[in-house]
Every structure is written in structure tokens, then in C-alpha cells.
Design a protein around this motif. Structure first.
Motif, PDB file in Angstrom:
ATOM      1  N   ARG A 195      -4.559 -13.316  -3.767  1.00  0.00           N
ATOM      2  CA  ARG A 195      -3.931 -12.325  -3.126  1.00  0.00           C
ATOM      3  C   ARG A 195      -3.183 -11.299  -4.181  1.00  0.00           C
ATOM      4  O   ARG A 195      -2.367 -11.516  -4.847  1.00  0.00           O
ATOM      5  N   PHE A 196      -3.712 -10.139  -3.908  1.00  0.00           N
ATOM      6  CA  PHE A 196      -2.986  -8.937  -4.741  1.00  0.00           C
ATOM      7  C   PHE A 196      -2.545  -7.744  -4.202  1.00  0.00           C
ATOM      8  O   PHE A 196      -2.890  -7.653  -2.846  1.00  0.00           O
ATOM      9  N   VAL A 197      -1.590  -7.098  -4.607  1.00  0.00           N
ATOM     10  CA  VAL A 197      -0.793  -5.952  -3.753  1.00  0.00           C
ATOM     11  C   VAL A 197      -2.187  -4.959  -3.949  1.00  0.00           C
ATOM     12  O   VAL A 197      -2.692  -4.319  -4.947  1.00  0.00           O
ATOM     13  N   SER A 198      -2.320  -4.297  -2.654  1.00  0.00           N
ATOM     14  CA  SER A 198      -3.670  -3.393  -2.292  1.00  0.00           C
ATOM     15  C   SER A 198      -3.273  -2.109  -2.835  1.00  0.00           C
ATOM     16  O   SER A 198      -4.458  -1.669  -3.541  1.00  0.00           O
ATOM     17  N   ALA A 199      -2.032  -1.709  -3.033  1.00  0.00           N
ATOM     18  CA  ALA A 199      -2.069  -0.020  -3.385  1.00  0.00           C
ATOM     19  C   ALA A 199      -3.044   0.746  -2.387  1.00  0.00           C
ATOM     20  O   ALA A 199      -3.417   0.223  -1.554  1.00  0.00           O
ATOM     21  N   SER A 200      -3.833   1.641  -3.271  1.00  0.00           N
ATOM     22  CA  SER A 200      -4.589   2.664  -2.393  1.00  0.00           C
ATOM     23  C   SER A 200      -5.871   2.248  -1.910  1.00  0.00           C
ATOM     24  O   SER A 200      -6.652   3.079  -1.248  1.00  0.00           O
ATOM     25  N   ILE A 201      -6.340   1.143  -2.236  1.00  0.00           N
ATOM     26  CA  ILE A 201      -7.712   0.490  -1.852  1.00  0.00           C
ATOM     27  C   ILE A 201      -7.511   0.102  -0.442  1.00  0.00           C
ATOM     28  O   ILE A 201      -8.446   0.489   0.416  1.00  0.00           O
ATOM     29  N   MET A 202      -6.315   0.153   0.275  1.00  0.00           N
ATOM     30  CA  MET A 202      -6.009  -0.042   1.455  1.00  0.00           C
ATOM     31  C   MET A 202      -6.410   0.988   2.554  1.00  0.00           C
ATOM     32  O   MET A 202      -6.673   0.831   3.497  1.00  0.00           O
ATOM     33  N   LYS A 203      -6.668   2.209   1.872  1.00  0.00           N
ATOM     34  CA  LYS A 203      -6.702   3.380   2.573  1.00  0.00           C
ATOM     35  C   LYS A 203      -8.145   3.196   3.181  1.00  0.00           C
ATOM     36  O   LYS A 203      -8.501   3.767   4.370  1.00  0.00           O
ATOM     37  N   VAL A 204      -9.277   2.547   2.694  1.00  0.00           N
ATOM     38  CA  VAL A 204     -10.572   2.355   3.234  1.00  0.00           C
ATOM     39  C   VAL A 204     -10.504   1.323   4.487  1.00  0.00           C
ATOM     40  O   VAL A 204     -11.192   1.514   5.559  1.00  0.00           O
ATOM     41  N   ASP A 205      -9.658   0.375   4.600  1.00  0.00           N
ATOM     42  CA  ASP A 205      -9.270  -0.356   5.635  1.00  0.00           C
ATOM     43  C   ASP A 205      -8.542   0.437   6.809  1.00  0.00           C
ATOM     44  O   ASP A 205      -8.996   0.135   7.841  1.00  0.00           O
ATOM     45  N   ILE A 206      -7.769   1.329   6.365  1.00  0.00           N
ATOM     46  CA  ILE A 206      -7.205   2.135   7.476  1.00  0.00           C
ATOM     47  C   ILE A 206      -7.902   2.938   8.047  1.00  0.00           C
ATOM     48  O   ILE A 206      -8.163   2.975   9.285  1.00  0.00           O
ATOM     49  N   LEU A 207      -9.047   3.457   7.543  1.00  0.00           N
ATOM     50  CA  LEU A 207     -10.110   4.603   8.113  1.00  0.00           C
ATOM     51  C   LEU A 207     -10.782   3.792   8.826  1.00  0.00           C
ATOM     52  O   LEU A 207     -11.428   4.087   9.923  1.00  0.00           O
ATOM     53  N   SER A 208     -11.414   2.535   8.220  1.00  0.00           N
ATOM     54  CA  SER A 208     -12.440   1.744   8.889  1.00  0.00           C
ATOM     55  C   SER A 208     -11.795   1.309  10.248  1.00  0.00           C
ATOM     56  O   SER A 208     -12.573   1.343  11.187  1.00  0.00           O
ATOM     57  N   SER A 209     -10.685   0.971  10.105  1.00  0.00           N
ATOM     58  CA  SER A 209      -9.884   0.188  11.438  1.00  0.00           C
ATOM     59  C   SER A 209      -9.776   1.231  12.484  1.00  0.00           C
ATOM     60  O   SER A 209      -9.982   1.049  13.607  1.00  0.00           O
ATOM     61  N   LEU A 210      -9.176   2.595  12.188  1.00  0.00           N
ATOM     62  CA  LEU A 210      -8.905   3.597  13.031  1.00  0.00           C
ATOM     63  C   LEU A 210     -10.439   4.065  13.660  1.00  0.00           C
ATOM     64  O   LEU A 210     -10.570   4.232  14.942  1.00  0.00           O
ATOM     65  N   LEU A 211     -11.307   4.232  12.922  1.00  0.00           N
ATOM     66  CA  LEU A 211     -12.713   4.488  13.362  1.00  0.00           C
ATOM     67  C   LEU A 211     -13.270   3.480  14.347  1.00  0.00           C
ATOM     68  O   LEU A 211     -13.788   3.597  15.527  1.00  0.00           O
ATOM     69  N   LEU A 212     -12.980   2.214  13.937  1.00  0.00           N
ATOM     70  CA  LEU A 212     -13.277   1.065  15.050  1.00  0.00           C
ATOM     71  C   LEU A 212     -12.738   1.116  16.410  1.00  0.00           C
ATOM     72  O   LEU A 212     -13.100   1.086  17.445  1.00  0.00           O
ATOM     73  N   GLN A 213     -11.240   1.498  16.182  1.00  0.00           N
ATOM     74  CA  GLN A 213     -10.527   1.591  17.387  1.00  0.00           C
ATOM     75  C   GLN A 213     -10.793   2.686  18.586  1.00  0.00           C
ATOM     76  O   GLN A 213     -11.002   2.548  19.391  1.00  0.00           O
ATOM     77  N   ARG A 214     -11.207   3.758  17.608  1.00  0.00           N
ATOM     78  CA  ARG A 214     -11.637   4.903  18.240  1.00  0.00           C
ATOM     79  C   ARG A 214     -13.115   4.796  18.993  1.00  0.00           C
ATOM     80  O   ARG A 214     -13.437   5.212  20.127  1.00  0.00           O
ATOM     81  N   GLN A 215     -13.811   4.108  18.326  1.00  0.00           N
ATOM     82  CA  GLN A 215     -15.253   3.673  18.833  1.00  0.00           C
ATOM     83  C   GLN A 215     -14.998   2.852  20.256  1.00  0.00           C
ATOM     84  O   GLN A 215     -15.838   3.073  21.120  1.00  0.00           O
ATOM     85  N   ARG A 216     -14.125   2.031  20.073  1.00  0.00           N
ATOM     86  CA  ARG A 216     -13.909   0.902  21.098  1.00  0.00           C
ATOM     87  C   ARG A 216     -13.432   1.835  22.343  1.00  0.00           C
ATOM     88  O   ARG A 216     -13.553   1.552  23.568  1.00  0.00           O
ATOM     89  N   ASP A 217     -12.649   2.985  22.048  1.00  0.00           N
ATOM     90  CA  ASP A 217     -11.890   3.947  23.269  1.00  0.00           C
ATOM     91  C   ASP A 217     -13.127   4.836  23.608  1.00  0.00           C
ATOM     92  O   ASP A 217     -12.540   5.693  24.710  1.00  0.00           O
ATOM     93  N   GLY A 218     -14.252   5.062  23.023  1.00  0.00           N
ATOM     94  CA  GLY A 218     -15.272   5.789  23.427  1.00  0.00           C
ATOM     95  C   GLY A 218     -14.869   7.385  23.056  1.00  0.00           C
ATOM     96  O   GLY A 218     -15.554   8.407  23.677  1.00  0.00           O
ATOM     97  N   ARG A 219     -14.402   7.499  21.912  1.00  0.00           N
ATOM     98  CA  ARG A 219     -14.148   8.794  21.377  1.00  0.00           C
ATOM     99  C   ARG A 219     -13.924   8.763  19.897  1.00  0.00           C
ATOM    100  O   ARG A 219     -13.952   7.741  19.115  1.00  0.00           O
ATOM    101  N   GLY A 220     -14.072   9.846  19.003  1.00  0.00           N
ATOM    102  CA  GLY A 220     -13.914  10.023  17.719  1.00  0.00           C
ATOM    103  C   GLY A 220     -12.708  10.413  17.117  1.00  0.00           C
ATOM    104  O   GLY A 220     -11.790  10.597  17.824  1.00  0.00           O
TER     105      GLY A 220
END
Length: 299
Positions: free
Chosen positions: A98-123
């Protein structure tokens, strides 16, 4: 540190007016309407001799010893995970660390938000698309703060990560850069951006990879060191001084290198480096070592 030429190209994305880039090593101009990534080679300094390995099958045990020996000589700690989608070959060393993520976490943030919006039927909204571009391309922290909040902060991203199959990633409640992750989890996340088996729709995957292929010139270091001329790279790097979760610098690089014969998903994470430069050198050299050896076994 390597330098890159950023070339604007039209690419498919989410919402009108989406753009992406190729970052090329040879100065040639390119454009595409699909996933747009970037590539740049690196010469010299290989710990593993590709010529020596070319005539024999991939020896993961020998490579693991070589990588471990290199890491032991470097200040700080490191881990790596690489998968070649074309050959099915994988390699890891301290990949579950395990390592401190720093800004690579931003890919996870965007991917997660996209999947959440996809589930809600919106972009994403227009404002969120603007923030996403700034967050990935420029590594803007204020944009990341806003999108992390939109994704439900740590609990929201942690819940979405279950769908991505992440096992070692712990998103911090509000401080996304302090999240913990592993090279193995980062390759799992990248697989969700590269595979049709992902819960993310194809256009969402293209969108994220397109942004990762358009980072600023000065941020195009890291796993790109393992690319060869003409190959494309999509990447995101992370770098931060650490005070409460270790010491020195956390330096990470994740991404995809696509060529004629290979399609590498790569994650190299490091911690406790005395300087940012030392961490970058460690990450780039490990990426070169592993990718060179995996290439050589299939030449």
C-alpha cells in the motif's frame, strides 16, 4: 526528465466538444477519432539486458530478483504491476503493497463518478466535464476536490470501487490525496478502462483514457519511459511530500502503453523518496526494466 510534443486531435468523448491529444516521441503529427493516448521512448540504463533475455522464455523469478535488488539499492520503497493484454503475461513485485496515492487517485475519482452517473442514467454536466479535463490534464487539486465531493467523497468512491474489483484501495474521507492504494489495484482500475468486461460504458472508458493521453508536457514522465517510438501512452502521475503517512516523497505513475504487439497496463508506486527527482528516477527505471523484459520474451 523527458519532454514531449502535445498534438491536438479530435476524439470521441462524453459530451460535445471533447478533445484529446497524442504525445509523440518523434515530432510527427497524428490525429484520431477513437481513444487517443501518447507515447515516448527512453534509452539506456536498463537493469535487465533485453538482448540477453530475448532468446529465452519470460523468467519472472529472475526479473523479480533484479527488480527487488534495484529497489533495495534505491532510497525509499516501491512496487510494480504490469499486465500485457495482448499476450496475457503479468508481472508484479510488491504489487499488493500500500502506497499513498497522491494524484493517481484522480483517475479513480473520475471513473467512480462516471459509473455513478451511468447508473443514474445521466452523464457529467458541462461544468463537471471542464473540471475533469483540468483534474486529469493539469492535475488540478481544486477540480479534484469538487469531483471527489460530487462522487460522495471517500465512502462514495469506496462503494464504486467494489464494482471495479479493487481490493487494497482505501479512499480517505475528504483528503483524496491521502488515500492508500496498491500497484495491483491500479492495474485493476486500468483494466476497467481498457476492457469490454468493465461496468463502465465504452464511451466513458474512451473519455478517461483520452484525458490521460493529454496531460501537460511537464507531467508526461513516469511509465512513458518504457514506451517506444510510435507507441501510444495514456498516463496519470502522482507526486506529493508526505508528513503524516511516512516521510519524503510519494511518487507514482499509472497508465497504458499500446503498440503493434503489446498493450501494457502499468502501475509503479513509490514512497519515502528523499526528493521528487529520486522518486521519478526510481519509478521510470522500474517501468523500463519490467516492460523491456516482457517485450524481449516475445520478440
Amino acid at each position: 526528465m523527458r519532454r514531449y510534443l502535445i498534438v491536438l486531435a479530435l476524439a470521441a468523448g462524453i459530451g460535445a466538444g471533447s478533445t484529446a491529444y497524442w504525445i509523440t516521441a518523434d515530432g510527427t503529427r497524428h490525429a484520431s477519432g477513437g481513444v487517443v493516448e501518447a507515447g515516448e521512448p527512453s534509452a539506456g540504463g536498463r537493469e535487465v539486458n533485453a538482448v540477453q533475455l530475448a532468446a529465452r522464455p519470460f523468467d519472472s523469478a529472475t526479473l523479480r530478483r533484479a527488480v527487488d535488488t534495484y529497489i533495495q539499492k534505491r532510497p525509499g520503497k516501491a512496487g510494480v504491476m504490469v499486465t500485457d493484454l495482448r499476450t496475457g503475461m503479468s508481472f508484479g513485485e510488491n504489487e499488493k503493497g500500500r502506497f499513498v496515492s497522491a494524484s493517481i487517485m484522480k483517475v479513480d475519482i473520475l471513473s467512480s463518478l462516471l459509473l455513478q452517473r451511468q447508473r443514474d442514467g445521466r452523464g457529467l454536466t458541462g461544468g463537471e466535464r471542464a473540471l475533469a479535463g483540468t483534474m486529469i490534464r493539469q492535475s488540478d487539486n481544486s477540480a479534484a476536490n469538487a469531483l471527489y465531493s460530487a462522487a460522495g467523497d471517500g465512502p462514495g468512491v469506496a462503494d464504486t470501487n467494489k464494482a471495479f474489483g479493487l481490493r487494497h484501495t482505501k479512499p480517505f474521507h475528504t483528503s483524496w490525496g491521502s488515500s492508500l492504494t496498491s500497484p495491483a489495484d491500479q492495474v485493476r482500475l486500468l483494466t476497467n478502462l481498457a476492457s469490454d468486461a468493465s461496468p463502465l460504458e465504452p464511451r466513458a472508458r474512451r473519455y478517461v483514457l483520452g484525458l490521460m493521453g493529454s496531460v501537460l508536457d511537464e507531467q508526461a514522465w513516469g511509465i512513458s519511459a518504457a514506451a517506444r517510438p510510435g507507441e501510444k501512452v495514456a498516463l496519470k502521475n502522482g507526486w506529493t511530500p508526505v508528513r503524516h503517512q511516512g516521510h519524503g516523497w510519494a511518487i507514482n505513475s499509472i497508465g497504458r502503453i499500446t503498440g503493434h504487439d503489446h498493450d501494457f497496463l502499468i502501475a509503479v508506486c513509490s514512497g519515502d523518496s528523499p526528493t521528487m527527482g529520486a522518486g521519478v528516477s526510481t519509478v521510470e527505471h522500474i517501468a523500463e526494466m519490467v516492460v523491456d523484459a516482457m517485450r524481449a520474451s516475445h520478440q
